[in-house]
Design a protein around this motif. Sequence first.
Motif, PDB file in Angstrom:
ATOM      1  N   ILE A  14       0.835  -1.197   0.000  1.00  0.00           N
ATOM      2  CA  ILE A  14       0.000   0.000   0.000  1.00  0.00           C
ATOM      3  C   ILE A  14       0.876   1.255   0.000  1.00  0.00           C
ATOM      4  N   LEU A  15       0.423   2.283  -0.692  1.00  0.00           N
ATOM      5  CA  LEU A  15       1.193   3.519  -0.805  1.00  0.00           C
ATOM      6  C   LEU A  15       0.813   4.484   0.312  1.00  0.00           C
ATOM      7  N   PHE A  16       1.792   4.825   1.138  1.00  0.00           N
ATOM      8  CA  PHE A  16       1.577   5.817   2.182  1.00  0.00           C
ATOM      9  C   PHE A  16       1.714   7.198   1.566  1.00  0.00           C
ATOM     10  N   LYS A  17       0.682   8.014   1.712  1.00  0.00           N
ATOM     11  CA  LYS A  17       0.616   9.340   1.091  1.00  0.00           C
ATOM     12  C   LYS A  17       0.753   9.265  -0.425  1.00  0.00           C
ATOM     13  N   GLY A  18       0.438   8.106  -0.975  1.00  0.00           N
ATOM     14  CA  GLY A  18       0.446   7.940  -2.425  1.00  0.00           C
ATOM     15  C   GLY A  18       1.799   7.772  -3.062  1.00  0.00           C
ATOM     16  N   VAL A  19       2.874   7.755  -2.269  1.00  0.00           N
ATOM     17  CA  VAL A  19       4.209   7.690  -2.880  1.00  0.00           C
ATOM     18  C   VAL A  19       5.143   6.672  -2.231  1.00  0.00           C
ATOM     19  N   ILE A  20       4.912   6.291  -0.974  1.00  0.00           N
ATOM     20  CA  ILE A  20       5.838   5.403  -0.278  1.00  0.00           C
ATOM     21  C   ILE A  20       5.192   4.025  -0.106  1.00  0.00           C
ATOM     22  N   PRO A  21       5.668   3.009  -0.856  1.00  0.00           N
ATOM     23  CA  PRO A  21       5.098   1.663  -0.703  1.00  0.00           C
ATOM     24  C   PRO A  21       5.571   1.012   0.587  1.00  0.00           C
ATOM     25  N   LEU A  22       4.642   0.576   1.412  1.00  0.00           N
ATOM     26  CA  LEU A  22       4.986  -0.061   2.672  1.00  0.00           C
ATOM     27  C   LEU A  22       5.076  -1.576   2.497  1.00  0.00           C
ATOM     28  N   LYS A  23       6.137  -2.143   3.004  1.00  0.00           N
ATOM     29  CA  LYS A  23       6.308  -3.599   2.993  1.00  0.00           C
ATOM     30  C   LYS A  23       5.774  -4.126   4.321  1.00  0.00           C
ATOM     31  N   ILE A  24       4.751  -4.955   4.274  1.00  0.00           N
ATOM     32  CA  ILE A  24       4.096  -5.432   5.490  1.00  0.00           C
ATOM     33  C   ILE A  24       4.196  -6.953   5.550  1.00  0.00           C
ATOM     34  N   ARG A  25       4.813  -7.447   6.613  1.00  0.00           N
ATOM     35  CA  ARG A  25       5.051  -8.875   6.770  1.00  0.00           C
ATOM     36  C   ARG A  25       4.751  -9.322   8.206  1.00  0.00           C
ATOM     37  N   ARG A  26       4.685 -10.627   8.394  1.00  0.00           N
ATOM     38  CA  ARG A  26       4.569 -11.205   9.720  1.00  0.00           C
ATOM     39  C   ARG A  26       5.934 -11.183  10.408  1.00  0.00           C
ATOM     40  N   PRO A  27       5.966 -11.146  11.755  1.00  0.00           N
ATOM     41  CA  PRO A  27       7.243 -11.329  12.458  1.00  0.00           C
ATOM     42  C   PRO A  27       7.826 -12.699  12.122  1.00  0.00           C
ATOM     43  N   LYS A  28       9.151 -12.822  12.191  1.00  0.00           N
ATOM     44  CA  LYS A  28       9.803 -14.072  11.806  1.00  0.00           C
ATOM     45  C   LYS A  28       9.355 -15.258  12.658  1.00  0.00           C
ATOM     46  N   ASP A  29       9.030 -15.016  13.916  1.00  0.00           N
ATOM     47  CA  ASP A  29       8.625 -16.118  14.789  1.00  0.00           C
ATOM     48  C   ASP A  29       7.106 -16.256  14.885  1.00  0.00           C
ATOM     49  N   TYR A  30       6.390 -15.692  13.927  1.00  0.00           N
ATOM     50  CA  TYR A  30       4.929 -15.818  13.902  1.00  0.00           C
ATOM     51  C   TYR A  30       4.542 -17.268  13.662  1.00  0.00           C
TER      52      TYR A  30
END
Length: 275
Positions: A123-139
């Motif tokens: 998703i683009l934050f403020k239309g310009v910054i793509p956020l990488k969203i993941r689970r924690p490694k120990d999820y």
Amino acid sequence: RKRGGMWDQGPAPGTTGFGVAPTIPTLGLPSVPGVHPMMLTATNQHAARQARRVYLGNVTHVIVEAELVNFLNERIKAVPERTPLNPALEPVVSVTMNREKAYAFVEFHSEQDADIAVCMDGILFKGVIPLKIRRPKDYQPPQDGKQRVYHVPGIVSTNVEDGPNKVFIGNLPQKLGDAEVKEFLSTYGALKSFHLVKDSSTGLAKGYAFFEYADEKITDEACKGLNGIELAGKNLVCQRANIGAKPNANVSASLMGAVTNPALLGLPQLNSLPG
């Protein structure tokens, strides 16, 4: 008379004896062989917390924490399938940011809100910054089989879940990229998810894709309209991807032959395709 040392006998019930730890009441804590109940409880608490947390990458120095929290709250609350335990509470509980390495961990009030956040990957934050969203490694993923994929308005997921509304489209011109194919398919409605299959070594499209519409009611109409249509000199093949799905009665026999036997179009069998 020599008194016996009783060195070979265990301590009497209710006593500890030398080198034997006293019994600690566990107050009904769960029991697992070889694991102390208090340790098991701590492990479960950590796993439960990790299920409510996500990792955010590309959190650059221009991102203000308060703005990020408000952005996530508004997007998550806009998801129609969301069922909050307490509607009065905002989704985000806390944010821990690492400015030097440009990442953050976000904790939510519920596991569902964390599930929704993961579906916002890219998703683009403020239309310009793509956020990488993941689970924690120990999820630790739950084993209950429940669906945890949500449609976030404005986001087209790259993960097309198996199900009755998963659609296959084949014989696509290989020169078309993700954006062109998505725009073409969106003429029938908003997409929930989309995946253009590509060659892992070259990155070039293989000529087929999977997708799902946000409104499942338009699936049949879209399949009917897209199937057989000519695009850049090729006749497209479009049908529900699941085996045993209800066939479209309006598709001609020749095209149905191509759908049920993708080899006629130079495509692999549907049940062997990655989704």
